[in-house]
Every structure is written in structure tokens, then in C-alpha cells.
Design a protein around this motif. Sequence first.
Motif, PDB file in Angstrom:
ATOM      1  N   VAL A   9       0.869  -1.170   0.000  1.00  0.00           N
ATOM      2  CA  VAL A   9       0.000   0.000   0.000  1.00  0.00           C
ATOM      3  C   VAL A   9       0.910   1.225   0.000  1.00  0.00           C
ATOM      4  O   VAL A   9       1.924   1.232   0.698  1.00  0.00           O
ATOM      5  N   ALA A  10       0.562   2.232  -0.781  1.00  0.00           N
ATOM      6  CA  ALA A  10       1.346   3.483  -0.732  1.00  0.00           C
ATOM      7  C   ALA A  10       0.409   4.666  -0.633  1.00  0.00           C
ATOM      8  O   ALA A  10      -0.680   4.661  -1.223  1.00  0.00           O
ATOM      9  N   ASN A  11       0.824   5.652   0.138  1.00  0.00           N
ATOM     10  CA  ASN A  11       0.091   6.903   0.249  1.00  0.00           C
ATOM     11  C   ASN A  11       1.130   8.019   0.148  1.00  0.00           C
ATOM     12  O   ASN A  11       2.043   8.086   0.967  1.00  0.00           O
ATOM     13  N   MET A  12       1.042   8.842  -0.886  1.00  0.00           N
ATOM     14  CA  MET A  12       2.091   9.822  -1.196  1.00  0.00           C
ATOM     15  C   MET A  12       1.488  11.212  -1.287  1.00  0.00           C
ATOM     16  O   MET A  12       0.461  11.408  -1.945  1.00  0.00           O
ATOM     17  N   SER A  13       2.177  12.181  -0.681  1.00  0.00           N
ATOM     18  CA  SER A  13       1.752  13.576  -0.831  1.00  0.00           C
ATOM     19  C   SER A  13       2.891  14.375  -1.441  1.00  0.00           C
ATOM     20  O   SER A  13       4.075  14.122  -1.162  1.00  0.00           O
ATOM     21  N   LEU A  14       2.527  15.359  -2.262  1.00  0.00           N
ATOM     22  CA  LEU A  14       3.522  16.232  -2.882  1.00  0.00           C
ATOM     23  C   LEU A  14       3.367  17.638  -2.307  1.00  0.00           C
ATOM     24  O   LEU A  14       2.263  18.060  -1.952  1.00  0.00           O
ATOM     25  N   ASP A  15       4.478  18.362  -2.221  1.00  0.00           N
ATOM     26  CA  ASP A  15       4.379  19.760  -1.787  1.00  0.00           C
ATOM     27  C   ASP A  15       4.095  20.636  -2.994  1.00  0.00           C
ATOM     28  O   ASP A  15       3.967  20.147  -4.116  1.00  0.00           O
ATOM     29  N   ALA A  16       4.043  21.956  -2.732  1.00  0.00           N
ATOM     30  CA  ALA A  16       3.656  22.869  -3.809  1.00  0.00           C
ATOM     31  C   ALA A  16       4.660  22.805  -4.950  1.00  0.00           C
ATOM     32  O   ALA A  16       4.314  23.028  -6.112  1.00  0.00           O
ATOM     33  N   ALA A  17       5.916  22.489  -4.619  1.00  0.00           N
ATOM     34  CA  ALA A  17       6.943  22.425  -5.653  1.00  0.00           C
ATOM     35  C   ALA A  17       6.924  21.091  -6.397  1.00  0.00           C
ATOM     36  O   ALA A  17       7.736  20.874  -7.300  1.00  0.00           O
ATOM     37  N   GLY A  18       6.049  20.220  -5.979  1.00  0.00           N
ATOM     38  CA  GLY A  18       5.934  18.943  -6.673  1.00  0.00           C
ATOM     39  C   GLY A  18       6.863  17.878  -6.142  1.00  0.00           C
ATOM     40  O   GLY A  18       7.027  16.826  -6.753  1.00  0.00           O
ATOM     41  N   ARG A  19       7.488  18.108  -4.990  1.00  0.00           N
ATOM     42  CA  ARG A  19       8.351  17.088  -4.398  1.00  0.00           C
ATOM     43  C   ARG A  19       7.575  16.297  -3.354  1.00  0.00           C
ATOM     44  O   ARG A  19       6.597  16.794  -2.790  1.00  0.00           O
ATOM     45  N   VAL A  20       8.040  15.123  -3.062  1.00  0.00           N
ATOM     46  CA  VAL A  20       7.333  14.281  -2.089  1.00  0.00           C
ATOM     47  C   VAL A  20       7.463  14.911  -0.704  1.00  0.00           C
ATOM     48  O   VAL A  20       8.575  15.141  -0.216  1.00  0.00           O
TER      49      VAL A  20
END
Lengths: 289, 779
Positions: free
Chosen positions: A199-210
Motif C-alpha cells: 500500500v502506498a500513500n504519497m503527498s507532494l508539496d507545492a513544488a511537486g516534491r514528495v
Amino acid sequence: MKPGPFEYHAPHTVADVTALLAEHGDECKPLAGGQSLVPMLALRLTGFPHLVDLNRVDGLSGVERSNGTLVIGAITRQRVLERDPQIAEAVPLLARAAPLIGHFQIRNRGTVGGSLAHADPASELPAVALALGATFDVAGPNGTRSIAAADFFTGTWSTALEPDEIVTAVSFPVRGERTGSAIHEMARRHGDFAIAGAVANMSLDAAGRVSAAAISLFGVASTPVRATGAEAALVGAAPADINTLEIGRLALADQEPTDDIHATGPQRARIAAHVTGIVVARALEEAGR
Amino acid sequence: MTTTDAGSAGRFVGQSVRRKEDPRLLTGRGTYVDDMSLPGMLHACFVRSNVAHGRIVSIDCDAARAVDGVVAVLTGTELNVGRGSMQPTLMFEDAANVAVQPLTEGTVLFVGDPVALVVAESRAVAEDAAELVEVNIDMLEAVVGFDAALLEGAPLVHPDKGANVGQDMPVIMPGWDEIKADAAHVVSATFNQHRQTNVPMETRGIVASFDPASGELHAYLSTQNPHEARLVLSRVTGVPEHLVRVTARDVGGGFGQKMFLFRDEQTIGAAAVYLGRSIKWIEDRRENLIASNHARADRTTVELALDADGKLLGAFVDEVEDAGAWPLGSMGGAAPAVGAYFTGAYKLPFLSWHARAVWTNTCQRGAYRGPWMMETTAREQMVDYAARAIGMDPWEWRRRNVVKDADLPYTTPMFMTYDDSISPDATLEQAAQVIDYDAFRAEQRRAFESEGRLLGVGLSLYIEPCAMGMMDPLSTETANVRVMPSGKVSVALGTGSHGQGLETTMAQVVAEELGIDIDDVIVVQGDTASSPFGRGTGGSGSAIIGANACRLASAAVRDKAFAIAAQLMEAAANDLEVSDGRITVKGTPARGIDFAEVARVAYLETAKLPEGMEASLEATHTYKAPPVTWANACHACTVEVDRYTGLVKILRYVVSEDCGKMINPAIVDGQIAGGVVQGIGGVLFEHMIYDPDGNPLATTFMDYLLPTAAEIPTIEIHHIETPAPNPGGHKGVGEGGAIGAPACVFNAVADALALLDVTITDQPLGPREVLDALMAAGH
Ligand SMILES: Cc1cc2nc3c(=O)[nH]c(=O)nc-3n(C[C@H](O)[C@H](O)[C@H](O)COP(=O)(O)OP(=O)(O)OC[C@H]3O[C@@H](n4cnc5c(N)ncnc54)[C@H](O)[C@@H]3O)c2cc1C
């Protein structure tokens, strides 16, 4: 294949449930959807002189969203996870995980709380709960408490619950912005327990980095496990630079899965690494959309 | 998708008539053994050994006997006394010569060996009490697998036999060494086919009822073979045959498991007589998996000699089969057939073989849809293996070696002759064309070179001996065709349909021959009280033997009906014809009489019958099969192997088959599809695995994996219809799908893995085995 004799209790309140559990101690077991417990009783792999049916207990079923949390009652059927639009919107991972649990007939009876409390190491929902940081609401004869998913699973078919406690509900954080999630597994046939899954749950910041990464694996250890090394390697990375094959390998670096007749330990690790790569890629892709 | 060219179809024969059985089966109105309930009926539960090999020190039944509702707890001490033979009527006792008793005394020989029987007022109570029976066993070393059984100084499964090799048959022709010395290529390989089991949806079961006053034993059974069940129940219990009645209604699958009545059902029959009661026993799934019968479990070494063009010069086959602990009909018994039928569809100038069967401390081996199909599995896998070894495409190899029409009749090196009713060359070409062999080869190369994907194609070609006319009592069937005064017809048969649709196909034949409507025909089978002695249903024989018996009996009825009609119409009997229930004068359709009117006269106006003719309108006819009837088919499939997970996905599956004249093409397709599914399941999913101590590890459907609809591709079935030399032109079709499929799937996976130079020789091919092969080669 008839279970041994038992006395059947069908209380209506949580208090009555916990009182019965306290009274009969380890001669007693709660019965939810029965999709794991009943086969084990019928095969006489286990036996309890008393069964306490949770199906008629008030307030154990239903789905509620409040303040960024989705609360699911323990006796809510697994089938609801894949059908309730509110769930698909708030915690899409649950809707994606549910169809992988057995067959629909099983999900029509099997409960969310039952799957979590049964704590099969190859189960989907425990891994989802662990990846999302779910919280378990627990009731016992002396009141209620909450247990974090990270503390709940203690071994194969064993949890932090006391014998006289039950899970009453599970809370999942509602999906955030720029967040993607995925679940994938390898099973021999449609509907089988997974040989291994991730299972993976990923969020990106405004700059598009994890900005946040959660990976949990199932089928590779006695409980679902977080792949902390792989998660750390992901945080701060730009998706274009991420080698998902490498992440898969890293995720399995600390695991030594065991053998069974369907796969050897090293094969499980290989499969888990492969599916981890797939879920990381899918989650990143969704987060970036 | 199914394409069917029904050829010269009749009004019913050759048509996909809807199955008469389906409305009741599909609406839940089928009657299985567990639907049977008798007044005062008791329920039984076996106590089984949980060790593979050991000496029984004691069996303490006291606690179990004390349980409320328990009527009796029986051991061999009570139940084995004075028993007759438990072996089937068709037996190879010389090969086996191991006496089987209802309940094992002395030494238990496998996990599941029955040692006691609890009889109680309910199954639940029986199970509660069974848990309290204390069986004290001194463990002995278990013999598990070929190597353990054949090891010098190995413990003996049957010490009185002096060896674990229970059957040893060498058929060695002179000259093999010379052939090999002159051959351009000699290729040798050993193939293992793993242990599987039949898994009928309805497990075994019996309700046995003994009436001490009349001395009658009535058994309701799930059986393929009611008359055989009566015979063996009579022998084991001592109740004379005429006082035993066996009734079977619907049978939820058997695949060979219910051809002979096994030990456990016989034990219940014996217990019913011993106690003078009615007893129900419905086998549970765990028992069915560990203690009914297992199958396959072969190890075959094949040595082929080839000339420079790849043409066969000769073959040597060494076959060992694992017979398990106890004889079931025969001791294993399929091994010699693996040698005898190894020739298959190829021109093979020389063949020698050595067949052995070994006893092991595992569940007994029994018949399973194509009991000796290892001849096809080993041969067809070897063909691909050898073709690859000499750098030739497997299709090309088959084209060069296949028996062509011009070669017929062809006599194999085992002196069996294929007449001109087979078509292996045509099926090979059809299957390869339909799967688009050359185009797939191109796509395979492209997918591998540009994407690293592993695609493969497999072929499997075979000739199947059906309906053995040499094996009494399996060689004959008797049909009684009885017209009632209303003109309706009942057909009594000794068959035991367990999914084949015989109530439909046999009615098709009778309706066709009598020229009446199929709705006016009922087929009655499965009750020894109403049907003539027959062979049951198995060995791909019902179309050949049953249908021809029906045809002959119907013809006799028709002749008599014509004689009566001729008298009534003042016409000549040989001028008459019948269709749509009306008998008419040829060329003068207006002159006619209803078939029903003839029937009425035959019973109710007997004065009008021709001088000296017996009243009534019925006939009984027995058909004996020719020594062998050959059917043939070619299977082709394409697969993709996932190199990361080891999972195999079947992309396409094609069958081209020739079962002669089809009675009902839809039923033929169903038989083929069912067999193919079992073959696919056998290779990719099903594995009856034991640990080295003889503990079965697949004791539920969590671990014994059956294929489901989700895992099975569309099966594309094509027919070539070459009539066989029997009155109806039929060949067998029940087993073929399961015979051809395993080698086909195996060959496709082997073909895919060969892209990486990975060689495989053993089934099964679950992800574990596929990954083992890939990982061992460093992939
Ligand atoms: C053929 C088959 C295939 C399956 N495949 C999968 C699969 O792929 N993935 C998967 O995850 N599961 C699978 N399952 C299991 C299924 O999901 C079960 O429903 C689940 O494991 C248990 O839920 P239940 O509600 O049926 O609980 P039950 O069987 O009633 O109980 C299971 C255990 O949990 C305890 N329990 C139940 N509820 C509570 C509670 N609220 N508080 C405390 N203890 C509780 C019980 O006492 C018992 O020990 C499969 C089951 C079958 C029969």
C-alpha cells in the motif's frame, strides 16, 4: 465440519458485550461477520464454549465524516467500503482495497472491524490502516480507549486488544491535497489471500516534491509493516527522479518473509518489491494529477 | 466461442438439444445423497489416523461411547470380522494382493486412514465424540515420494510384500542399443507430474439402510456405477446381491472417484448391517481432499532416438507411479498403460517400456479423468523438449512425425492398430492454424526483444483409447426401451451419469430411432431395482456403448411397431417409415397411423396384433464395445509468464478434436471444456502436497487451489467428425480434455521460459515453481 458445542449470546449493547467477555474470559469470543471465525470453528482448529454475536449490538455500524476524519463502525460490512461514494471520496484507498478481499459474498458478511481484529498478516485492511495512520476505538469492561494502528498489530492473528475488549470503530484521516494512494497485491487466483502486497500513500508539496510518504507491506511478516527506509528515501525527491524498482528493493531490505507452500521467503520478497514499485508509481502519479 | 459443424445431423442426434437435467439442477431441485433422509437415520463420522505410518497401540473409545446421542463407536474389532473382498469387480488382485479391511487394525498407512467409526444421532454429536476417541500410535518412519519408496533399505509400506515396488512390468524389445548407436540424436529427460485429486463438487456419500426383518440393504449413493456398487456391497456385507438395492439420483461429479465403490462407503454399508439401522455419511471436504483418492503422481523418463531430420527412430519409457498406501481397484494400475499407449499420434518404429508402481504412506491413487494420461503428458512434453534440443520448432517436429491419413491403418510398436477413423494430422493443422501459430511466433519474438516479455505457445496432440471392449464388466451396456400404452417411452440404463447429460443424449438417440419427439422419452438410470446390469459411466464409454445399446433396442422396438402398423394398415412392414410420431407408407404420407396408436394396440387391443406376436412393445439389447475405439485431438494455447511474480496467464486456448459423430455438440463442448479446465487447474493451481513426514499440506480449498472462471480463458473448440466403426459412429469424449490440456499448458510455459534459456521438466507450474526456475538461472 460441524463446530463443537457452544453457547450463543446475542447482546444489544457494548456494555453487555464486554461484560460477557469479562465473565467468560478466554472461553469466549466475539463473532462479527463470521468469515474467518466460523470456518476455523467448523474445522475445529479452534473452539470456544461461548460466542458473543456483535451483529445486533447498537451503534457498531455506519460511516461518519467529521473534522477531517472518517469514522467507520466496526460491524460495517466490507462491501460498504467499495460501494459508499462518501468513502470513495474521503478515503479512496479503502474503496480500492475492498475489492481485493476475498469474493463479494464474503465481503457482504465480513466486517471492517473483524478483518482488523482478526489481523491476518496477508490482509489488506490492516495494511491500509497502518499506512494511513488509522486509530482504533476500543471498548472494555472498564471503559473505552484508542489505539494507534502502529501499536495495534502485534503478531499473526494477534492484536493489542485485551480478551475482554472489542473494537467499536476505526477512524481514518480524510485524504489531503496533492495526495495519491494505491494498493496492489499478487494472489494466485482472484479472491485469494495475497502472497504479498503493498500500500502506498504519497503527498507532494507545492513544488511537486514528495512531502510525505507511507508504504506498508502485507504478507511479508507476521504483521503489516511500514517500509520506513523506502519512505525516507522518497521524502524530498522529485517524482521524475524516483526509481520505483529501487524503492521496491529498499522496502524489502529489512524483511525476511517466511516460506509456505505457495511461495518461498525470497520469492515473497521479490514479489513484494515488485508490487511496491507499482503502488509507489501509481500513488505518485495520482498525487501529481 | 465454439464452432461446430454438426455434419450429417438428424432431427435429434447431432443437435444441441437442451439438457433435460438442467431445469431441475439449475433451480436447486436436484437430489443428491445429502438430500436423502430416512426415519430413524443415524449419522456417522470416521476417526482417521493423523500420522502417516505407525503401529496402533490402543484405541480408547470409552469417553466417546459415553457422549449423549452416541449409538456406537466401532473399530476393526467389531466391523472387520468376516468381511468379504472390498475390491472392485474389475480387479487386478494379483498385482495388488493387499487385503483391505473396513477399519485399519495394526498399522496405519497414511494420514486419513480410518481406524474407528462413530455412529450417533447427529453428525455434530458424531464429530464431538470422534474428538474423544483416543488413538495411541507408535510412529514409524513414513515413506513419501518416489525416491523414499525406491531407496535401498527403505521402510516397507506392506512388509509382507517384501518391497515397496508393488508392480513391476518391463516390456523390453530387442535392439534399442543399436537404434541409439545409429541415431543422429538421442535425447533423454525425466518428467514429474505432481499429485492431484478429483474434487467432485458433491463429495462421496451414502445413506445405507438395513432392514433386519427382510434382510434387505438399500444404499442411496453418489456413484457413477450403481450395479458395481451393488455387487461390492453384497460381497463386503454378505447380503446376497438380490437383496441389495442401490439408488443414485443426481451425482455432483465424480471424474473417476465414484466409478468403483470405495472403502469408506462400503464400511458404512457394513455398519448399517451390523447395527441393523440406517446410517448417513456425507464425506466432508477435508476427508475428500486427504482420504478419498489421489491421482496423477507419475515420474517418467523418456529416451528418444531421432534421425538427422528429427524423425522418430524409437523410444524407451520408464514410468513409475505412486500408488499410495492401499490398492483402489488395482494397485495404481495405470503405469503399464503409459507404456502401452505412449506411441500416440506419431510414427514410432520402436518402443520399449518399464512400468512400476510403488507403495507409499500417502492417500491411495485412483482413477481421475484419463487415468493413464501420463503417456500424453510425458510424450508431448518430451516432443517439445527434444525438438528444442535439436533446434527444430515443435510444430514442425510434429508435422514430420504425425501419422497421416495415408499411413492408415497404422499399427503401433505395441501391436495396436489405428483404423482410418482417426484424424491426428487434420487436428494438428487445424489447432495450429486457429491459434495463428506463425503470427504468434513473430509476436513472441517482438515482445521479448523489445519489452522483455515472456510469451509462449504450446501444442499437445494425442490419440485416446475409449470404451475398452476388452475389460469386463466395463465393456457392455444394456438398454431396455419400453413403450407405454400411451406411446410414451422409458429407457432403463445401467449408466451413472454424473454430469454427462445422459438423460438427454440417450433420449436423443431413442427419439431419433423411433421417430418420436424427445419430450416423449424419459431415461431412467441409477437404480438397480429398475435398470438392467450395466457398466456405469466412465472410461469415455457412454456414447459408444450406451448409445449403441439404445440404438439397437430402439431398432427392435421400431421393427415390432412396424409389424403391428403393417397389420393394422394392411401394408408391408418394410414399406414403412416413421417420423414426428407417425408411421407412414413410404411415398404415401397420407396413409399412416400414429406411433401412439400402435402402442395402445400392443397393450390394450392385443386381438388386433399379428398372428403369434407377443403383446407389449419393448425391447432389451446389450451392446458390447469393440476392443478399443480411438478418439483424437490437438490442443494449442498461448501464455504469458510474468517474470517478476511467476504467474502464468493463458492468452488463448484452442481445441481441435474428433470424437466421431456427435450426439449433442453442446454437451460435447461441455465435456471438452470441463476437461480442459481440470487440465489447466492441474498444471497451474492444484497440488496435493505432502511434507516429508507424510502430512498432507493442502487440506482445505485455501491451499488446494481450483481454477475459477476468473482464471480460465475462453476455450475455442473446433470439431472434425470422422465416424468410428460402430453403429452410431461415436467415439469417447469424456476424458480427452483432461488428457490433452496439461502438456499443452506446460509446453507453452516451457516455450516462454526457453526465451531465457530456462528449462523445466516438472509440474506443477505455480508461481513458486516458475520463480524457482527463473531464480535458479539467475533471473
Ligand atoms: C474464502 C475467503 C477468502 C478470504 N479472502 C480474504 C482476503 O483476500 N483478504 C482479507 O483480508 N480477508 C479475506 N478473508 C477473510 C474475511 O475478510 C473476513 O471477513 C475477515 O477476516 C474477518 O471478518 P469477520 O467480520 O468475518 O470476522 P469474524 O470471522 O466474525 O471474526 C474474526 C476474528 O475477529 C474477532 N473480531 C471480530 N470483530 C471484532 C471486533 N469488533 N472486536 C474485536 N474482535 C473482533 C473475532 O472474535 C474473531 O477472532 C477471506 C475469507 C474467506 C472465507
